[in-house]
Design an enzyme around this catalytic site. Structure first.
Site, mmCIF file in Angstrom:
data_model
loop_
_atom_site.group_PDB
_atom_site.id
_atom_site.type_symbol
_atom_site.label_atom_id
_atom_site.label_comp_id
_atom_site.label_asym_id
_atom_site.label_seq_id
_atom_site.Cartn_x
_atom_site.Cartn_y
_atom_site.Cartn_z
ATOM 1 N N GLY A 66 13.947 -4.160 -0.785
ATOM 2 C CA GLY A 66 14.278 -2.818 -1.042
ATOM 3 C C GLY A 66 13.873 -1.950 -0.011
ATOM 4 N N ASN A 86 0.830 -1.193 0.008
ATOM 5 C CA ASN A 86 0.013 -0.055 -0.051
ATOM 6 C C ASN A 86 0.773 1.257 0.048
ATOM 7 O OD1 ASN A 86 0.804 -0.866 2.670
ATOM 8 N ND2 ASN A 86 -0.260 1.132 3.367
ATOM 9 N N GLY A 87 2.280 1.057 0.065
ATOM 10 C CA GLY A 87 3.095 2.293 -0.011
ATOM 11 C C GLY A 87 3.168 2.848 -1.101
ATOM 12 N N LYS A 137 10.317 11.459 3.729
ATOM 13 C CA LYS A 137 11.090 10.269 3.957
ATOM 14 C C LYS A 137 11.577 10.277 5.396
ATOM 15 C CE LYS A 137 15.144 7.959 1.905
ATOM 16 N NZ LYS A 137 14.499 6.785 1.752
ATOM 17 N N HIS A 171 15.648 14.369 -1.043
ATOM 18 C CA HIS A 171 14.339 13.539 -1.313
ATOM 19 C C HIS A 171 13.154 14.406 -0.526
ATOM 20 C CE1 HIS A 171 16.835 9.796 -1.753
ATOM 21 N NE2 HIS A 171 15.834 9.272 -2.162
ATOM 22 N N HIS A 172 11.849 13.643 -0.585
ATOM 23 C CA HIS A 172 10.614 14.272 -0.076
ATOM 24 C C HIS A 172 10.764 14.296 1.176
ATOM 25 C CE1 HIS A 172 9.297 10.329 0.808
ATOM 26 N NE2 HIS A 172 10.020 10.156 -0.423
#
Length: 267
Positions: free
Chosen positions: A100, A12-13, A161, A157-158
């Site tokens: 990952g 769901n991520g 994170k 990064h966003h």
């Protein structure tokens, strides 16, 4: 020829959504299960609808053992908080797994090493084909430039994170340490306050977390005469998803062992 059945953990991520989209278009592989945390509000939702595509008929569920039994290979992009349990189930069910998940501790990385003696695993801080070329180009540059250039790494990064530096930045650090034959004590993370003149062996890593940046990484090599920048900028999370699916397909005929994306890509 039947398609490879891929079970997705952490479905769901953000990365889960991208992998589901890639698998919906794949000619070689298909989504066989989509697991989420126990108690998640997403349980019972169709994974395709949640990912912005048509229904897949694969419903979000929390039963990883059942997911293993119906899958050929697993891909894990879940939170590191449930990582050890996920890995132990994969080992118990003898299922290859692509990992990952980022933010893993050294102890968790040792768990991967141990598990790889029983099942095949691809573990990489970044599944993108382009990022793995960044790793290779960084290694080549460092071996050539050696002590004549200062080295800095920038990781952007966003704002959502949680881990910093990113797994990709951490791996770039490892690439540089090996290429320069330096130690962790030569690394600094950001700068604040007064410093003496820069140590020639120093490797600095800087982190930015802002906006909705998918992932930008740049390695700077700087001398008094010139500057070399090696950069990768992700424009769509599908770049990581495509690599993760390639890794799963790579594992489909392996018996056991620990592999990385260089093995998958043959570089």
């Amino acid at each position: 020829m039947s398609k490879l059945k891929i079970g997705l953990i952490g479905a769901n991520g953000r990365m889960g959504k991208a992998i589901i989209q890639v698998l919906a278009q794949s000619q070689k592989s298909s989504l066989s299960s989509a697991t989420v945390k126990a108690g998640s509000v997403y349980i019972g939702f169709d994974s395709g609808i949640h990912s912005g595509i048509k229904e897949t008929g694969v419903i979000f569920d929390s039963d990883l053992v059942a997911a293993c039994k119906g899958s050929d290979v697993l891909i894990d992009f879940s939170s590191h908080t449930g990582f050890s349990e996920n890995l132990s189930i994969a080992v118990a069910e003898k299922k290859p797994i692509v990992i990952g998940t980022t933010g893993l501790t050294e102890a968790e990385k040792m768990e991967i090493q141990t598990a790889s003696t029983q099942i095949p695993i691809v573990f990489s801080p970044n599944m993108s084909v382009g990022v793995n070329l960044l790793f290779k180009l960084t290694e080549i540059a460092a071996k050539v430039l050696q002590e004549d250039f200062d080295v800095e790494v920038l990781d952007i990064h966003h704002r959502h994170k949680k881990d910093a530096p990113s797994g990709t930045a951490q791996h770039l650090k490892e690439v540089l340490l090996r290429a320069f034959d330096r130690k962790e004590e030569n690394v600094i993370y950001g700068r604040h306050g007064m410093y003496p003149e820069r140590d020639p062996k120093e490797i600095a890593i800087h982190t930015m977390r802002a906006g909705e940046v998918i992932g930008d990484h740049t390695v700077f090599f700087l001398s008094p005469e010139e500057r070399i920048e090696i950069s990768h900028k992700a424009q769509d999370r599908k770049t990581f998803a495509v690599g993760a699916v390639k890794a799963a397909e790579f594992l489909s005929d392996k018996s056991k062992g620990l592999y990385n994306m260089f093995d998958v890509l043959g570089i």
